[in-house]
Enzyme design. Structure first.
Site, PDB file in Angstrom:
ATOM      1  N   TYR A  14      63.142  76.761 122.229  1.00 52.47           N
ATOM      2  CA  TYR A  14      64.191  76.900 121.253  1.00 52.47           C
ATOM      3  C   TYR A  14      65.378  77.581 121.800  1.00 52.47           C
ATOM      4  CZ  TYR A  14      66.274  78.335 116.709  1.00 52.47           C
ATOM      5  OH  TYR A  14      67.043  78.467 115.554  1.00 52.47           O
ATOM      6  N   GLY A  66      66.756  70.643 104.664  1.00 52.97           N
ATOM      7  CA  GLY A  66      66.077  71.907 105.395  1.00 52.97           C
ATOM      8  C   GLY A  66      66.514  73.298 104.645  1.00 52.97           C
TER       9      GLY A  66
END
Ligand code: SER
Length: 317
Positions: free
Chosen positions: A142, A11
């Site tokens: 989130y 990532g």
């Protein structure tokens, strides 16, 4: 840190943290792991690489044993905007994955780094100079996973003595791997579009101020907090860290100093705008400075010079 495992290595953060860790701790002592075996293969396979699904505990245990891991970096997460599209999956990955790692790290006596975020704050949080210890009632999934993660990590430290540490990252700007599905992503996209198209359409409106940081500082923060003397830590999960704060028009003006013909307009995405509006304008990172010597090196000016320099070379290829 002797034998390090980075999960989620392909990532945005992992693809730059892994090479830096390998430089400092030795190539063979840093295992890169990701479910995605193709992305950034050249970088990650410059040393040991393992395919790991964070929900597959047997595989994680196998790798922990094989490499005698003593420190784990957990970089697996669905970011804020993607989370709103898939709340259930967000919880499963962000929290399910974390709980797996917490239990495994207790068993194998490994330290664990888990990043939190400005997303761990919400509309009720003081927006200016947001304190280290303050109201955390985020209204995104989130954010809910990030606050829960902070609490779980502190709980495992208190209950099992597990060495858990983390930082609350602001938006991270980088030029190796683009972020995906975040609210602060505009601050990365704008550089690519400035160079490639001379124009950027921003999905946040003018005045949307948030904290930001250039990747070299983000990587340093992850390493330095794990190297910190535990006797000096009053906090653990997670430290406010920041390097700069700006709104889209400030970033635009800074890039325009280098690319005078650059233009920008706005096409606001209501979902990401609402998320940005619920986050702080500027964090107070005094605790990180006092407890482990946090010190960012890049401001908006220095970051923009470097981003444009690196990206113009990269995008010409
Ligand atoms: N960069 C993240 C996001 O925008 C915040 O941590 O979702």
């Amino acid at each position: 840190m002797k034998n390090i495992l980075v999960i989620g290595a392909a990532g945005q953060i992992g693809s730059e943290l892994v090479p830096e860790l390998r430089k400092r701790y030795g190539t063979n002592n840093v295992v890169a792991a990701d479910l995605n075996t193709e992305a950034n293969a050249e970088i990650l396979r410059a040393g040991p690489f393992e395919k790991i699904d964070i929900l597959d505990t047997d595989k994680i245990v196998e790798v922990m044993k094989k490499f005698k891991i003593d420190t784990v970096y957990n970089l697996v997460a669905l970011l804020s905007a993607k989370g709103e599209a898939m709340p259930n999956l967000s919880w499963k990955i962000n929290i399910g994955g974390l709980v797996n790692l917490l239990d495994i790290c207790v068993e194998y006596k490994s330290a664990l780094f888990t990043p939190s975020s400005i997303g761990a704050f919400g509309p009720g949080t003081p927006k200016i100079k947001t304190p280290q210890d303050t109201i955390q009632r985020p209204n995104t999934i989130y954010g809910v996973t990030k606050v829960s993660g902070e609490l779980l990590c502190d709980y495992y430290f208190k209950r099992f003595g597990l060495d858990t540490r983390g930082v609350r990252y602001p938006g991270i700007i980088s030029n190796v791997t683009a972020p995906g599905g975040g609210t602060t992503d505009y601050a990365v996209h704008i550089y690519y579009d400035a160079i490639q198209k001379g124009h950027y359409t921003c999905f946040l409106k003018e005045g949307s101020q948030m904290d930001m940081m250039y990747m070299p500082d983000a990587v340093n923060a992850a390493i330095e907090v794990m190297e910190a003397n535990p006797a000096k830590l009053k906090h653990r999960n997670a430290f406010n860290v920041t390097a700069m704060h700006f709104a889209p028009e400030n970033l635009y003006a800074e890039i325009k100093k280098h690319i005078p013909n650059f233009t920008m307009d706005y096409d606001v995405d209501p979902i990401r705008q609402a998320i940005a509006d619920s986050w702080p304008d500027s964090l107070d990172d005094t605790c990180a400075k006092e407890e482990w010597g946090w010190k960012p090196t890049y401001n908006l000016n220095a970051m923009t010079k470097d981003m444009l320099n690196v990206l113009s070379k990269k995008l010409k290829k």
